[in-house]
Design an enzyme around this catalytic site. Structure first.
Site, short mmCIF file in Angstrom:
data_model
loop_
_atom_site.label_atom_id
_atom_site.label_comp_id
_atom_site.label_asym_id
_atom_site.label_seq_id
_atom_site.Cartn_x
_atom_site.Cartn_y
_atom_site.Cartn_z
CG PHE A 132 -1.98 0.98 1.25
CD1 PHE A 132 -3.15 0.76 0.53
CD2 PHE A 132 -1.86 2.14 1.98
CE1 PHE A 132 -4.17 1.71 0.54
CE2 PHE A 132 -2.89 3.08 2.00
CZ PHE A 132 -4.04 2.86 1.27
CG ASP A 209 -0.84 -2.66 6.62
OD1 ASP A 209 -2.02 -2.96 6.92
OD2 ASP A 209 -0.52 -1.53 6.22
CE1 TYR A 234 -9.64 3.35 6.35
CE2 TYR A 234 -8.69 4.18 8.39
CZ TYR A 234 -8.57 3.86 7.05
OH TYR A 234 -7.36 4.04 6.43
CE LYS A 235 -8.51 0.47 4.30
NZ LYS A 235 -7.07 0.31 4.12
NE ARG A 383 -10.64 -2.13 -3.17
CZ ARG A 383 -10.00 -1.48 -2.21
NH1 ARG A 383 -8.74 -1.80 -1.92
NH2 ARG A 383 -10.58 -0.51 -1.55
C1 LIG Z 1 -6.20 1.47 4.19
C2 LIG Z 1 -4.77 1.10 4.39
C3 LIG Z 1 -3.90 1.94 5.11
C4 LIG Z 1 -4.41 3.27 5.61
O1 LIG Z 1 -3.56 3.95 6.47
P1 LIG Z 1 -4.13 5.24 7.23
O2 LIG Z 1 -3.02 5.69 8.07
O3 LIG Z 1 -5.34 4.80 7.98
O4 LIG Z 1 -4.54 6.23 6.19
C5 LIG Z 1 -2.61 1.51 5.31
N1 LIG Z 1 -2.17 0.31 4.83
C6 LIG Z 1 -2.99 -0.51 4.11
C7 LIG Z 1 -2.49 -1.82 3.61
C8 LIG Z 1 -4.31 -0.12 3.86
O5 LIG Z 1 -5.10 -0.91 3.14
#
Ligand SMILES: *Cc1c(COP(=O)(O)O)cnc(C)c1O
Length: 414
Positions: A132, A209, A234-235, A383
């Site tokens: 990401f 992660d 939040y997901k 997606r």
């Molecule tokens: C959504 C997501 C993030 C988001 O990071 P934030 O600090 O909450 O913006 C980080 N890593 C992955 C793999 C994600 O899918």
């Protein structure tokens, strides 16, 4: 065109047989122009649990409004309490190893720096080019600030991490390896136990992660011997926009690790207000400043709902939903020019499915105009996020059917 085995009646029958169907009523309805949205984006922003709206109202109106500063007596314990709840039901971690605080980005920074400092003499951070963006950027920043090497391994965008490539990239120069468990674009699911083992053989620390795994696939942090992990809430955890993230530090490592942000919430005697930083033993040393109370209680409510559903049942439904989507997409969308951009084997896939099409962006916009909400992901990918607790089989049927109609209207395959 409609195959009887895959007609809408088949979707209705699947919904009727779904042991998690009743959970749909425990989330706020989302409508546009009097019609329910078909919301296949719970892996970007999960839906609002009704219990969360009530709990946040109580916290704000009563605990803040009336309890005022006295409420800190119990608010102060929230980061670790919410962490334990996630650990027990969703992440396979014994108490005292998780805290809910800060954002995923900030937590990744803290834990990657702490790992680097715990491996003096080793100057390489390993990650992959499909990770990401925020993960890659944070690690690039750390490497630049500290004069370390960021070793970027290549991962196939649709197939996911290849253990042989990871193994070849780690060695006795490696301090920390940071990878995503479920790939955000393809949903490719990494073998957490095997990769953690091979990273440990090199003497490096493993930082996972879990943003796209927490709440959708079972995670066994303790059993895998994972050292460190981060993830957002939040997901699939449905804690709402900006809700704080979680971090995990394996108990045996906690005393050895020091994070770079020396905040007062990580201090041993918080209200001594002493001259020097002296981190508290335990997971709280990885927190920084004042906890985000309203966000953390939303994490608790989201986690409770998922715990009640059960992570194994959620995983079973996630597989059933993604398999069902492919059962429909294979005969309907692939002949119109779509191709699968996720692993075919459900055991190697999280809870979303990604399809490639050169005109994916326009298809995604046309779907939104018809109340079907999915994500466009660069390059040229649709997606479909099938959050198991809220997604119905009829949502999947309707979404694929609408996609097919849109593509036919566009004159595809053209
Ligand atoms: C959504 C997501 C993030 C988001 O990071 P934030 O600090 O909450 O913006 C980080 N890593 C992955 C793999 C994600 O899918």
């Amino acid at each position: 065109m409609t195959d009887p085995s895959t007609g809408r009646a088949g979707a209705l029958a699947r919904d009727a047989a779904d042991p998690l169907a009743e959970f749909g009523d425990r989330f706020a309805r989302a409508e546009r122009d009097g019609h329910d949205l078909i919301y296949l984006d719970g892996n970007s922003l999960g839906r609002l649990p009704l219990a969360t709206a009530e709990r946040i109202t109580r916290v704000i109106r009563d605990e803040w409004g009336s309890g005022l500063i006295g409420s800190w007596d119990h608010w102060i314990g929230l980061p670790a309490q919410a962490g334990d709840l996630l650990g027990e039901h969703l992440l396979g971690a014994a108490p005292g190893q998780l805290a809910v605080c800060d954002s995923t980005t900030v937590n990744l920074y803290k834990l990657a720096c702490a790992a680097l400092d715990a491996r003096p003499g080793r100057t390489v951070i390993v990650t992959d080019d499909d990770n990401f963006p925020t993960d890659r950027y944070v690690l690039q920043g750390i490497a630049a600030q500290r004069g370390c090497e960021l070793r970027m391994i290549h991962t196939g965008m649709d197939a996911g991490l290849d253990e042989v490539t990871v193994a070849a990239a780690v060695g006795d120069d490696t301090a920390v390896v940071s990878l995503s468990h479920v790939a955000y674009r393809s949903a490719a699911l990494a073998d957490m136990a095997a990769i953690t083992d091979l990273v440990h053989e090199s003497g490096a620390l493993m930082l996972w992660d879990l943003c796209h795994s927490a709440g959708s696939v079972p995670v066994q942090l303790d059993a895998c011997g994972a050292d460190l992990a981060v993830g957002c809430t939040y997901k699939y955890l449905n804690a709402g926009p900006g809700a704080p993230a979680f971090l995990y530090v394996r108990r045996e490592l906690q005393d050895q690790l020091r994070q770079p942000i020396w905040g007062w919430l990580g201090q041993r005697d918080l209200f001594e207000m002493g001259p020097d930083y002296d981190p508290v033993p335990g997971i709280e040393r990885f927190t920084t400043g004042t906890p985000q109370v309203a966000g953390i209680v939303a994490v608790q409510e989201g986690a409770r709902l998922l715990a009640e559903a059960g992570i194994d049942r959620l995983r079973d439904k996630g597989i059933a939903l993604t398999e069902y989507l492919l059962t429909l997409a294979d005969p309907w969308l692939m002949p119109l020019g779509c191709s699968l951009a996720s692993p075919r084997d459900p055991a190697r896939r999280g809870s979303h499915v990604t399809l490639h099409h050169p005109r994916a962006r326009q298809i995604c916009q046309a779907l939104a105009a018809r109340r079907v909400i999915i994500d466009y992901r660069s390059p040229s990918r649709l997606r479909f996020g099938l959050a198991p607790i809220t997604t119905r089989f009829t949502d999947v049927w309707d979404a694929v059917d609408e996609t097919r109609q849109i593509m036919e209207d566009m004159g595809l395959p053209g």
